[in-house]
Design a protein around this motif. Structure first.
Motif, short mmCIF file in Angstrom:
data_model
loop_
_atom_site.label_atom_id
_atom_site.label_comp_id
_atom_site.label_asym_id
_atom_site.label_seq_id
_atom_site.Cartn_x
_atom_site.Cartn_y
_atom_site.Cartn_z
N GLN A 157 0.85 -1.19 0.00
CA GLN A 157 0.00 0.00 0.00
C GLN A 157 0.88 1.24 0.00
OE1 GLN A 157 -2.95 -0.44 3.07
NE2 GLN A 157 -4.58 0.35 1.77
N ASP A 158 0.54 2.17 -0.89
CA ASP A 158 1.27 3.44 -1.01
C ASP A 158 0.54 4.49 -0.16
OD1 ASP A 158 2.88 5.48 -1.94
OD2 ASP A 158 2.02 5.55 -3.94
N HIS A 159 1.16 5.64 0.02
CA HIS A 159 0.53 6.79 0.71
C HIS A 159 0.72 7.96 -0.24
CE1 HIS A 159 1.35 3.95 3.89
NE2 HIS A 159 0.68 4.67 4.77
N LYS A 160 -0.34 8.29 -1.01
CA LYS A 160 -0.15 9.22 -2.14
C LYS A 160 -0.15 10.69 -1.73
CE LYS A 160 -1.30 6.19 -5.67
NZ LYS A 160 -1.35 5.99 -7.07
N ARG A 161 -0.88 11.02 -0.68
CA ARG A 161 -0.98 12.44 -0.33
C ARG A 161 0.27 12.91 0.40
NH1 ARG A 161 -6.02 14.73 -0.86
NH2 ARG A 161 -7.48 13.26 -1.81
N LEU A 192 3.16 -5.42 -14.62
CA LEU A 192 1.84 -4.78 -14.74
C LEU A 192 1.47 -4.39 -13.31
CD1 LEU A 192 -0.62 -4.07 -16.53
CD2 LEU A 192 -1.63 -6.22 -15.77
N PHE A 193 1.40 -3.09 -13.10
CA PHE A 193 1.08 -2.55 -11.77
C PHE A 193 -0.41 -2.20 -11.82
CE2 PHE A 193 2.46 1.22 -8.84
CZ PHE A 193 1.16 1.47 -8.44
N ILE A 194 -1.19 -2.91 -11.02
CA ILE A 194 -2.63 -2.66 -11.04
C ILE A 194 -2.98 -1.86 -9.79
CG2 ILE A 194 -4.92 -3.70 -11.26
CD1 ILE A 194 -3.62 -6.23 -12.33
N PHE A 235 7.27 -1.05 -12.39
CA PHE A 235 7.22 -1.18 -10.94
C PHE A 235 6.76 0.14 -10.32
CE2 PHE A 235 10.42 -4.58 -11.67
CZ PHE A 235 9.90 -5.56 -10.86
N GLY A 236 6.11 0.08 -9.17
CA GLY A 236 5.69 1.29 -8.47
C GLY A 236 6.84 1.87 -7.65
N ASP A 237 6.74 3.15 -7.39
CA ASP A 237 7.72 3.83 -6.57
C ASP A 237 6.94 4.65 -5.55
OD1 ASP A 237 9.71 5.43 -5.49
OD2 ASP A 237 10.73 5.75 -7.39
N PRO A 238 6.93 4.31 -4.28
CA PRO A 238 7.88 3.49 -3.51
C PRO A 238 7.47 2.03 -3.25
CG PRO A 238 6.53 4.73 -1.99
CD PRO A 238 6.01 5.04 -3.36
N GLU A 239 6.47 1.49 -3.94
CA GLU A 239 6.09 0.10 -3.65
C GLU A 239 7.28 -0.86 -3.82
OE1 GLU A 239 4.33 2.26 -5.36
OE2 GLU A 239 2.17 1.95 -5.14
#
Ligand code: AMP
Ligand code: GLY
Length: 437
Positions: free
Chosen positions: A222-226, A279-281, A299-303
């Protein structure tokens, strides 16, 4: 067997994600020669970095040839959407990362939405517009909040979750105006916008290693976008992450695989995209079930900074198997530890922020155990000192037997980094920690 591991690997990119890729590849027992372009100050301390920009396709292919690189792993979306993988394949160099046709899943939200709708993969209802009047009439016909998105890559500035109709109408005008901006239009020649219903729930990131019709789901995160604590303030590239995301129970993951991942991979193959890469869903876990917010072609950043350190499996073996189309039956091994990453940004990010401040790390012996400092926007000044050179500057990841301990370790390390204008959220992981009591 044709599956001998490559002896040299070039990683393309310059962020925390690429630093994590380099570190994990360096841990491969095969000990490949690693190179990076363009890299950052942290990556350069570990492997040779070459000053070739990530969107300089000809320069990257020439570098790979000159250095006799046997495998290229591409981090960011821009080179993928410009066709870096196509060029490398044409030059006979194996690559992990989709061709431009596959990267369109990230580069065009309308392309993706059409695939999701065609294959009945759960997603928010949406409509597409090129012109403001029709878009505004549609906005007025839908309940608020409502989401307005630019079709093309917009470096995180292309999505507005509007609380009411007035804000949505302003978003329509600003995104259509943005589409007229030459820099933006370059990557968004259609200048379209997409308007979709707002989904409610928790977001989660599902990273999938895809090789044609075969795939391996990586650990959940889980990311923290804000930018601000408590999920307040503007959206950013991502301010921190943790893995596993326990909101995705084993039962829910099986449902996500059945309803989202497998149909997505099969749809992408059926569309002839010949996809090889991550594939980042991006999913919203709504009360009615998981729903796709977006696909990313990387890949996601910072995932990545929390997912890769948890892999027991050799990352080189995994990515190479995908590139060689030998992923069928691949068994992923994952460490039981929790991982948590705090992104350390420059004060002012995601708007204007200072550059050139010096950063001093605590001595390695005083870092908490199993703690890694990944560099993103860092450089060295003429005196050789480490400096802040971007918005998101560092990512501090800790592994531990509990999420609470991982958070404790990562924050202890962040607190000891000396840098006047450092900023980080204080509540990475709090949602899961509060749930588990
Ligand atoms: P995207 O670039 O499509 O990932 O959107 C960026 C962020 O906007 C997502 O991570 C969500 O937080 C939010 N978002 C996008 N689409 C929706 C939606 N339909 N409903 C609610 N939030 C959304
Ligand atoms: N962390 C979200 C992204 O990489 O797009």
């Amino acid at each position: 067997m044709a599956n001998q591991l490559p002896s040299s690997v070039l990683v393309v990119g310059a962020g925390g994600r690429e630093h994590a890729l380099v570190r994990s590849l360096a841990n491969s027992p095969a000990k490949p020669r690693l190179l990076c372009a363009p890299g950052n100050a942290g990556i350069a301390a570990e492997v040779p970095c070459f000053p070739v920009a990530a969107d300089d396709l000809a320069g990257l292919v020439a570098l790979a040839q000159q250095e006799k690189v046997e495998f290229v792993v591409v981090g960011p979306e821009v080179p993928l959407s410009l066709g870096l993988a196509d060029r490398l394949i044409a030059a006979g160099i194996p690559v992990y990362g989709p061709k431009a046709a596959g990267a369109r899943l990230e580069a065009s939200k309308i392309f993706t939405k059409e695939i999701l709708l065609k294959y009945n993969i759960p997603t928010a209802p949406a409509a597409f517009f090129e012109e403001a009047n029709a878009a505004i009439a549609y906005v007025r016909s839908r309940p608020a909040p409502i989401v307005v998105k630019a079709d093309g890559l917009a470096a995180g500035k292309g999505v507005i979750v509007a609380a009411d109709h007035a804000e949505a109408e302003a978003a329509v005008h600003s995104l259509l105006a943005l589409s007229g901006n030459p820099h933006f239009a370059l990557r968004n020649p259609l200048s379209k916008i997409l308007i979709e219903d707002c989904l409610f729930g928790e977001e989660t990131s599902i990273l999938v290693v895809v090789s044609g019709r075969d795939y391996v789901i990586l650990p959940t995160s889980q990311d923290h976008k804000r930018i601000g604590d408590g999920d307040t303030g503007p959206n950013t590239g991502g301010m921190g992450a943790y893995s596993p995301a326990e909101v995705v129970t084993p039962g829910l993951l099986a449902r996500i695989d059945h309803e989202i991942v497998r149909p997505s991979v099969h749809a992408i193959a059926a569309e002839g995209l010949d996809y090889c890469g991550t594939l980042f869903i991006g999913l919203m876990l709504t009360p009615d079930g998981p729903s796709v917010i977006e696909y990313n072609a990387r890949f996601g950043d910072p995932e990545t900074q929390v997912v890769l350190p948890r892999l027991q499996t050799d990352l080189l073996v995994l990515l190479w198997a995908a590139a060689q189309r030998q992923l069928a039956g691949f068994k992923l091994e994952v460490k039981p530890d929790y991982a948590l990453c705090v992104v350390v940004a420059a004060k002012g990010y995601p708007e204007s922020h200072p550059k050139g401040d010096t950063i001093v790390f605590p001595p390695p012996s005083s870092l908490p155990p199993s703690t890694f400092i990944y560099h993103a926007g860092t450089a060295r000044n003429a005196a050789g000192q480490l400096t802040a050179n971007g918005g998101r500057v560092l990512g501090v990841t800790s592994l531990a037997p509990t999420l609470r301990e991982a958070a404790h370790r990562a924050y202890a390390a962040c607190d000891r980094i000396q840098w006047t204008n450092k900023y980080y959220r204080r509540d990475i992981g709090a949602k899961q920690l509060n749930r588990s009591g």
